[in-house]
Each structure stands twice: as structure tokens, then as C-alpha cells.
Design a protein around this motif. Structure first.
Motif, PDB file in Angstrom:
ATOM      1  N   ILE A 199       0.827  -1.209   0.000  1.00 25.50           N
ATOM      2  CA  ILE A 199       0.000   0.000   0.000  1.00 25.50           C
ATOM      3  C   ILE A 199       0.858   1.253   0.000  1.00 25.50           C
ATOM      4  O   ILE A 199       0.492   2.291  -0.566  1.00 25.50           O
ATOM      5  CB  ILE A 199      -0.985  -0.008   1.201  1.00 25.50           C
ATOM      6  CG1 ILE A 199      -2.131   0.980   0.955  1.00 25.50           C
ATOM      7  CG2 ILE A 199      -0.294   0.361   2.497  1.00 25.50           C
ATOM      8  CD1 ILE A 199      -3.033   0.622  -0.167  1.00 25.50           C
ATOM      9  N   GLU A 200       2.043   1.175   0.608  1.00 21.22           N
ATOM     10  CA  GLU A 200       2.960   2.314   0.568  1.00 21.22           C
ATOM     11  C   GLU A 200       3.457   2.561  -0.858  1.00 21.22           C
ATOM     12  O   GLU A 200       3.603   3.721  -1.289  1.00 21.22           O
ATOM     13  CB  GLU A 200       4.142   2.065   1.513  1.00 21.22           C
ATOM     14  CG  GLU A 200       3.786   2.057   2.993  1.00 21.22           C
ATOM     15  CD  GLU A 200       3.206   3.385   3.464  1.00 21.22           C
ATOM     16  OE1 GLU A 200       3.655   4.440   2.952  1.00 21.22           O
ATOM     17  OE2 GLU A 200       2.292   3.363   4.318  1.00 21.22           O
ATOM     18  N   LYS A 203       0.645   4.169  -2.810  1.00 27.95           N
ATOM     19  CA  LYS A 203       0.468   5.580  -2.455  1.00 27.95           C
ATOM     20  C   LYS A 203       1.465   6.473  -3.208  1.00 27.95           C
ATOM     21  O   LYS A 203       1.166   7.631  -3.539  1.00 27.95           O
ATOM     22  CB  LYS A 203       0.630   5.762  -0.942  1.00 27.95           C
ATOM     23  CG  LYS A 203      -0.577   5.273  -0.146  1.00 27.95           C
ATOM     24  CD  LYS A 203      -0.285   5.154   1.329  1.00 27.95           C
ATOM     25  CE  LYS A 203      -0.068   6.500   1.971  1.00 27.95           C
ATOM     26  NZ  LYS A 203       0.123   6.368   3.445  1.00 27.95           N
ATOM     27  N   PRO A 207      -1.176   8.690  -5.417  1.00 32.91           N
ATOM     28  CA  PRO A 207      -1.434   9.352  -4.123  1.00 32.91           C
ATOM     29  C   PRO A 207      -2.859   9.870  -3.962  1.00 32.91           C
ATOM     30  O   PRO A 207      -3.350   9.992  -2.842  1.00 32.91           O
ATOM     31  CB  PRO A 207      -0.426  10.503  -4.116  1.00 32.91           C
ATOM     32  CG  PRO A 207      -0.107  10.750  -5.547  1.00 32.91           C
ATOM     33  CD  PRO A 207      -0.212   9.433  -6.243  1.00 32.91           C
ATOM     34  N   ASP A 208      -3.532  10.175  -5.063  1.00 33.63           N
ATOM     35  CA  ASP A 208      -4.874  10.759  -4.960  1.00 33.63           C
ATOM     36  C   ASP A 208      -5.990   9.749  -5.233  1.00 33.63           C
ATOM     37  O   ASP A 208      -7.163  10.115  -5.282  1.00 33.63           O
ATOM     38  CB  ASP A 208      -5.004  11.930  -5.956  1.00 33.63           C
ATOM     39  CG  ASP A 208      -4.015  13.047  -5.644  1.00 33.63           C
ATOM     40  OD1 ASP A 208      -3.744  13.256  -4.438  1.00 33.63           O
ATOM     41  OD2 ASP A 208      -3.514  13.667  -6.601  1.00 33.63           O
ATOM     42  N   TYR A 209      -5.636   8.499  -5.413  1.00 31.98           N
ATOM     43  CA  TYR A 209      -6.650   7.491  -5.741  1.00 31.98           C
ATOM     44  C   TYR A 209      -7.445   7.139  -4.482  1.00 31.98           C
ATOM     45  O   TYR A 209      -6.876   6.771  -3.446  1.00 31.98           O
ATOM     46  CB  TYR A 209      -5.984   6.259  -6.345  1.00 31.98           C
ATOM     47  CG  TYR A 209      -6.953   5.177  -6.769  1.00 31.98           C
ATOM     48  CD1 TYR A 209      -8.032   5.459  -7.622  1.00 31.98           C
ATOM     49  CD2 TYR A 209      -6.786   3.869  -6.325  1.00 31.98           C
ATOM     50  CE1 TYR A 209      -8.908   4.467  -8.008  1.00 31.98           C
ATOM     51  CE2 TYR A 209      -7.657   2.873  -6.718  1.00 31.98           C
ATOM     52  CZ  TYR A 209      -8.722   3.172  -7.554  1.00 31.98           C
ATOM     53  OH  TYR A 209      -9.598   2.191  -7.933  1.00 31.98           O
ATOM     54  N   GLU A 210      -8.769   7.227  -4.579  1.00 29.32           N
ATOM     55  CA  GLU A 210      -9.642   6.994  -3.420  1.00 29.32           C
ATOM     56  C   GLU A 210      -9.562   5.546  -2.941  1.00 29.32           C
ATOM     57  O   GLU A 210      -9.664   5.263  -1.750  1.00 29.32           O
ATOM     58  CB  GLU A 210     -11.099   7.351  -3.786  1.00 29.32           C
ATOM     59  CG  GLU A 210     -12.061   7.259  -2.616  1.00 29.32           C
ATOM     60  CD  GLU A 210     -13.479   7.606  -3.009  1.00 29.32           C
ATOM     61  OE1 GLU A 210     -14.374   7.434  -2.163  1.00 29.32           O
ATOM     62  OE2 GLU A 210     -13.701   8.051  -4.154  1.00 29.32           O
ATOM     63  N   VAL A 212      -7.036   3.623  -2.755  1.00 31.73           N
ATOM     64  CA  VAL A 212      -5.873   3.424  -1.897  1.00 31.73           C
ATOM     65  C   VAL A 212      -6.208   3.793  -0.459  1.00 31.73           C
ATOM     66  O   VAL A 212      -5.835   3.101   0.496  1.00 31.73           O
ATOM     67  CB  VAL A 212      -4.680   4.258  -2.406  1.00 31.73           C
ATOM     68  CG1 VAL A 212      -3.519   4.185  -1.420  1.00 31.73           C
ATOM     69  CG2 VAL A 212      -4.235   3.776  -3.773  1.00 31.73           C
ATOM     70  N   SER A 213      -6.944   4.894  -0.290  1.00 29.84           N
ATOM     71  CA  SER A 213      -7.336   5.345   1.048  1.00 29.84           C
ATOM     72  C   SER A 213      -8.239   4.318   1.729  1.00 29.84           C
ATOM     73  O   SER A 213      -8.092   4.038   2.930  1.00 29.84           O
ATOM     74  CB  SER A 213      -8.052   6.694   0.941  1.00 29.84           C
ATOM     75  OG  SER A 213      -8.502   7.107   2.220  1.00 29.84           O
ATOM     76  N   GLU A 216      -6.283   1.303   2.747  1.00 30.20           N
ATOM     77  CA  GLU A 216      -5.485   1.626   3.924  1.00 30.20           C
ATOM     78  C   GLU A 216      -6.320   1.529   5.203  1.00 30.20           C
ATOM     79  O   GLU A 216      -5.849   1.052   6.240  1.00 30.20           O
ATOM     80  CB  GLU A 216      -4.900   3.026   3.781  1.00 30.20           C
ATOM     81  CG  GLU A 216      -3.827   3.335   4.805  1.00 30.20           C
ATOM     82  CD  GLU A 216      -3.141   4.658   4.531  1.00 30.20           C
ATOM     83  OE1 GLU A 216      -2.041   4.867   5.079  1.00 30.20           O
ATOM     84  OE2 GLU A 216      -3.703   5.486   3.781  1.00 30.20           O
TER      85      GLU A 216
END
Length: 384
Positions: A199-200, A203, A207-210, A212-213, A216
Motif C-alpha cells: 500500500i505504501e 500511495k 497518491p490521490d486514488y480513493e 488506496v485510502s 489503507e
């Protein structure tokens, strides 16, 4: 189901054998005591015959006198009192020393003896009949209660053995569940570490992909679950104090994950409640109760959580309007492996009980349940 039937059958067999052993001991002891009582009565009859012979024969031989004296002196245990027809004391033997030399009290004792055994009448030709009063020896009187005392101690021994073996079994089960929980945490931890690394990397690329959040958040959730399981079997630190905050955070998390058809509400006191607790484990307990309530309501109904004080305790109630439970289901709800759900493992409530009782010195129970109307779970924890 078959194992349960065999287990119950074995319990009844053990109980029956215990009962037979205790009854056998009591009956055997009673038979022995009755035999000793009859033997003492025979000795008294021989003693009476010797006394009668001594008084009726005017010139007995030396051998006869020696035999009578031997019979009389051989009685060192059976209390004997001889009275004439006018209740005047003639002779006594083996009575309490505190009434020696007190004829009236000795006569009263003789009348008391008559309630147990009728006196033996010595009939003489001169009509000066005498009455021999007797009673059980002290040894026989003490032995009279021995069957019941012995039976009581044997029963206590069996009960203690049963309790001891059951405690060992529960301890073994506790170690088994603790080992299973730790192994589960260990198995989750290996892929979880890999997922954290990936996941790192994601990111950095997106970095802006929903998504991924969200992944996480799920990874953090898995980390929390792993930490919960790892704490089972070890002594956790009760370093969290603000109980309101723990319940509120748990409620906020669960509210977003239950069906919108469920009216989920929390009722907290207006002041802070300070209770030493482990936040991670206590959240797990609440989550288990809420999930059980949601399953019981099949995704639709009213679910309420109450936190309040009563005397020196803090009470947390989780109340649902689900299907409710029978008495048998409520009695087995916290047993390891028991579940009313087809896909349930029966671990959630048993582990919740372990967390509350063993780690927080509290209690958890079903305070109210009714088929078709719902169930109320209650957690009781001592106030700081």
C-alpha cells in the motif's frame, strides 16, 4: 449431537455410581452397628443371668462364683443400673462419674434408659423382684452417627473431585482458545505486513486514488483485529480511563457499518466515567454484542446502547428488538463452540466473556430475552 448425548449419559452413570457407593457405605455401617447392638444386648442378658444365679443359689461353688465374678467384671462399657420394685438403687456400673453417689440422679438416668430398652426383670421366689436397666455403650452411641458422617465425607470427596476435574477441563479449554487466538493473530500478521508494504508503494504511484485510502483503512482494521487476538491469553494493560470516549468511538465506527434500516442509538451520561480498561479489547466486546444484535434483527429493527452507573458499578447494556432466545439458548450463549447461526463458530461471546471476567474483573450476561421481542446483554464493570 451424539457426543453431547454420550457425555450426558456418562455423567448420569458417574452420578449413579457415586450414589451407589455412598448408599453402600451407609447401609454396611448401619448393619454393622445393628450387629454390635445385638451383641451388647446378649452380653446384658448373660450378665442378668449371672446376677440372678448369684442371688438364687445360696451356696454356689467356688468355680461358679469365679465365673459370675468374671462375667460381671468383664462388662467395662455397657452402663447398667439395678433397682428394686420400689425404685431403690441396688447397684450400678459404667455410668457417668458426675452422678456417682447421687441415688436420685442415678434412678432418673435408669428411667431415661428405659425409653431406649425396656428393663429386664429379675424374678425371685421371695417376690423381691429387681429390674436391670441398661443402654448402649458410649462407643456404640458414637458409632450410630458414623454412617452418615462417613457418607457425607465420601460425597464431599466425589464433589470435590468432580469440581477439580471440571476446573482442569475449563483451564485446558482456556489455553486452547488462547492458543488459537494467538495463532490466528500470527497468521494474519504475515500477509498484513506484506499488504502494508504494497500500500505504501501504491500511495507513491497513485497518491490521490480513493481506493488506496479505503484499502489503507481496511489494513488498519486488520491490524486492530490482529492486535485483539494477540492479547488473548496474555495479561493486557488497563491503561485507558475515559470509558465514555472508548464507547463513543466504538459506536461511531459501528454506526457507519450497520444497516440503515437499523435505528442505532447511544445513551451516555453527561459526565465522564473513569474506568481502568483496555480500549482495544473492550471495543472488541462491544463490537461482538452489536454484531450479534444485528444478526438477530436480520438487518432491521432498533438497537440501543446504554451506559450508566449503579452503586459502585458501571453498566453497559446492548438492547435489540431481534428474534430473542429460549432459556436453553440463553444458558449456552457464552459456551465456547455454541452458536445459533448456521455459519457461526461460537467464539465471539465466549471470548467476550473471557475479556470482561478475566481481564477486567467484571461480568457479562443476558439480563433479558424473549422470543420475538429481543435480547438485552449487560456488561458490569467495577468503578475506579
Amino acid at each position: 449431537m451424539r457426543k453431547s448425548i454420550f457425555a450426558r449419559l456418562n455423567n448420569w452413570i458417574i452420578f449413579s455410581l457415586m450414589t451407589i457407593v455412598v448408599l453402600t457405605v451407609v447401609i454396611a455401617s448401619t448393619i454393622l452397628i445393628n450387629f454390635l447392638r445385638k451383641e451388647e444386648i446378649k452380653r446384658v442378658d448373660i450378665l442378668v443371668s449371672a446376677i440372678k444365679f448369684q442371688q438364687e443359689v445360696t451356696t454356689p461353688s467356688l468355680e461358679a462364683q469365679a465365673l459370675v465374678l468374671q462375667i460381671y467384671s468383664s462388662n467395662t462399657t455397657i452402663p447398667v443400673i439395678i433397682l428394686d420394685k420400689d425404685d431403690q438403687l441396688i447397684e450400678h456400673k459404667n455410668i457417668a462419674q458426675d452422678i456417682e453417689g447421687k441415688p436420685k440422679e442415678i434412678v432418673a438416668l435408669a428411667k431415661k434408659m428405659a425409653k431406649n430398652y425396656p428393663p429386664i426383670e429379675l424374678k425371685f421366689s421371695n417376690q423381691n423382684n429387681q429390674f436391670v436397666y441398661y443402654d448402649n455403650s458410649k462407643l456404640l452411641n458414637n458409632l450410630r452417627y458414623s454412617p452418615y458422617i462417613l457418607g457425607f465425607f465420601i460425597l464431599c470427596y466425589f464433589l470435590f473431585s468432580f469440581w477439580f476435574l471440571r476446573t482442569i477441563k475449563k483451564t485446558d479449554e482456556g489455553y486452547l482458545w488462547a492458543g488459537l487466538a494467538k495463532e490466528t493473530a500470527h497468521q494474519i500478521g504475515t500477509p498484513l505486513s506484506s499488504m502494508i508494504g504494497w500500500i505504501e508503494i501504491m500511495k507513491l504511484d497513485m497518491p490521490d486514488y480513493e481506493g488506496v485510502s479505503e484499502i489503507e483503512k481496511d489494513i488498519e482494521r486488520l491490524r486492530t483485529i490482529s492486535e485483539r487476538f494477540s492479547k488473548i491469553g496474555s495479561v493486557p494493560e488497563l491503561n485507558d480511563m475515559n470509558f465514555n470516549k472508548t464507547i463513543q468511538e466504538n459506536y461511531d465506527y459501528l454506526k457507519t457499518r450497520v444497516s440503515r434500516k437499523i435505528n442505532f442509538s447511544l445513551h451516555l451520561p453527561t459526565y465522564n466515567i473513569l474506568v481502568p480498561h483496555n480500549k482495544i479489547l473492550m471495543s472488541w466486546v462491544i463490537e461482538n454484542l452489536v454484531k450479534n444484535a444485528v444478526d438477530a434483527m436480520k438487518g432491521e429493527g432498533t438497537l440501543q446502547m446504554f451506559v450508566f452507573e449503579r452503586n459502585k458499578n458501571i453498566l453497559i447494556e446492548v438492547k435489540d428488538t431481534g428474534s430473542g432466545m429460549t432459556k436453553q439458548q440463553a444458558g449456552n450463549a457464552f459456551k465456547p463452540g455454541y452458536s445459533t447461526k448456521k455459519r457461526g463458530w461460537g467464539l465471539g461471546l465466549s471470548l467476550a466473556k473471557r475479556v470482561v471476567k478475566e481481564y477486567h474483573n467484571g461480568d457479562i450476561k443476558i439480563s433479558q430475552t424473549e422470543i420475538g421481542k429481543g435480547t438485552t446483554f449487560r456488561i458490569i464493570i467495577k468503578k475506579a
